[in-house]
Design a protein around this motif. Structure first.
Motif, PDB file in Angstrom:
ATOM      1  N   LEU A 212      -7.111   0.367   1.810  1.00 47.52           N
ATOM      2  CA  LEU A 212      -6.119   1.358   1.229  1.00 47.52           C
ATOM      3  C   LEU A 212      -5.586   2.611   2.056  1.00 47.52           C
TER       4      LEU A 212
ATOM      5  N   LEU B 275      -8.421   7.560  -6.523  1.00 52.06           N
ATOM      6  CA  LEU B 275      -7.437   6.901  -6.506  1.00 52.06           C
ATOM      7  C   LEU B 275      -7.195   6.233  -7.977  1.00 52.06           C
TER       8      LEU B 275
ATOM      9  N   PRO C 107      -2.191   5.137   0.706  1.00 53.24           N
ATOM     10  CA  PRO C 107      -2.801   6.048  -0.336  1.00 53.24           C
ATOM     11  C   PRO C 107      -4.039   6.988   0.083  1.00 53.24           C
TER      12      PRO C 107
ATOM     13  N   ASP D  74       0.793  -1.497  -0.052  1.00 52.95           N
ATOM     14  CA  ASP D  74      -0.145  -0.200   0.045  1.00 52.95           C
ATOM     15  C   ASP D  74       0.971   1.262  -0.055  1.00 52.95           C
TER      16      ASP D  74
ATOM     17  N   GLY E 296      -4.005  11.103  -0.102  1.00 50.97           N
ATOM     18  CA  GLY E 296      -5.266  11.679  -0.622  1.00 50.97           C
ATOM     19  C   GLY E 296      -5.776  12.891   0.110  1.00 50.97           C
TER      20      GLY E 296
ATOM     21  N   TYR F  79       0.011   7.039  -6.272  1.00 52.08           N
ATOM     22  CA  TYR F  79      -1.221   8.116  -6.077  1.00 52.08           C
ATOM     23  C   TYR F  79      -0.581   9.451  -6.010  1.00 52.08           C
TER      24      TYR F  79
END
Ligand code: BDR
Ligand code: CA
Length: 327
Positions: free
Chosen positions: A246, A309, A249, A17, A253, A24
């Protein structure tokens, strides 16, 4: 007028991840990835750095420097990868998928020095996103008396309203170095905690990884293969979720767009004594301090994040293909 891109440093224990967090960030037009600092956690630090260099080559971003961080928690004198980490991330951290070894090496400057220098240089234009143990960040706090007041940090780790994922109390990144996390949460002026409260609500399935594989690209295939490995581990450890978390990421984000999550303003600490060692919890001694230094994410706009994503990792895959074709 176009807005200046925000500078970002990713502090990764790469990790599947963590790889998705890197993809990302590289696919986010709002961000300028000025460096990756490596930490231990899912793998030993040397392996994490090897993965970072190989992945940056794969994504056509060999211009991004990589800095090696500390090999173990300051309260310990060594680190060995846990069996559970091998199960979740594979022996090499990337789901046992083979990556071509990079010809590049880590920079000679240490991760801690790079963090300190970057915060001094860029101040409010920089965000640091740690997605492993907070060991490098705590060392930067100790090295530079101004680091804690100047750094902006969005980290993946902890759990406020849900149990931990290593012990009932403790999330994996915090569990590796509770003292480091405690120092960061108590001293840093601007910290956002993106913990299991939200990251276990954002899940990926093989339906999405198939989209990456179907691009027919090397980057798409590798990301799909490693993420499928990660999904299979979740099928065993947390079958009720129906996908993989997730975690890392989502922290990127939130660094791009804080409105993806709802946060509580809190003064936080980490328990360092048993039986609750590794628990992230409100700091009772600062309960009535009107200045809150942490925002803790407790709700997330799942659909919007998943859309972001797929778009952003899709952009990274497309750029990797273009770069590969052009070289
Ligand atoms: C965190 O632990 C690691 O295994 C993942 O990469 C993530 O950063 C989740 O608890
Ligand atoms: Ca991680």
């Amino acid at each position: 007028m176009t807005q200046a891109r925000k500078k970002i440093i990713l502090d990764l224990d790469t990790g599947i991840d963590d790889t998705l967090a890197l993809a990302y960030a590289l696919g986010s037009p709002e961000l300028d990835v000025i460096g990756v600092t490596g930490t231990f956690g899912n793998v030993v630090v040397e392996q994490g750095v090897r993965n970072d260099l190989a992945l940056l080559d794969l994504f056509g971003r060999a211009d991004v420097p990589v800095f090696e961080g500390l090999p173990h928690a300051s309260t310990k004198d060594s680190f060995a990868t846990l069996d559970i980490s091998r199960f979740i991330h594979g022996d090499n951290g990337v789901g046992n998928v083979e990556l071509s070894e990079s010809e590049r090496k880590a920079e000679t400057v240490s991760a801690v020095d790079f963090l300190v220098e970057s915060v001094r240089k860029y101040g409010d234009d920089l965000v640091i996103v740690p997605t492993g143990p907070l060991t490098n960040i705590a060392a930067a706090v100790e090295k530079d008396p101004e680091f804690a007041s100047r750094a902006h940090i969005v980290f993946m780790g902890g759990a406020l309203t849900v149990p931990g994922n290593v012990t009932r109390w403790s999330e994996a990144n915090i569990n590796q170095d509770p003292e480091a996390a405690d120092l960061v949460l108590r001293t840093c002026a601007d910290v956002t905690m993106v913990g299991l409260d939200v990251t276990l609500q954002t899940l990926l399935t093989t339906a999405e990884t198939a989209v990456w594989r179907e691009t027919g690209t090397e980057a798409g295939r590798i990301l799909a293969d490693m993420t499928d490995y990660y999904i299979r581990s979740y099928d065993v450890t947390a079958p009720h979720l129906g996908g993989c978390g997730l975690h890392d990421p989502l922290a990127v984000g939130v660094a791009v767009d804080p409105s993806l999550v709802t946060t509580l303003a809190r003064n936080m600490k980490v328990d360092t004594e048993e039986p609750t060692r590794g628990r992230t919890i409100g700091d009772d001694e600062r309960l009535n301090d009107p200045n809150k230094n942490a925002c803790v994410a407790v709700a997330v706009d799942v659909d919007r994040f998943l859309g972001e994503l797929m778009d952003r990792i899709g952009s990274t895959i497309a750029a990797a293909k273009q770069h590969g074709e052009g070289s």
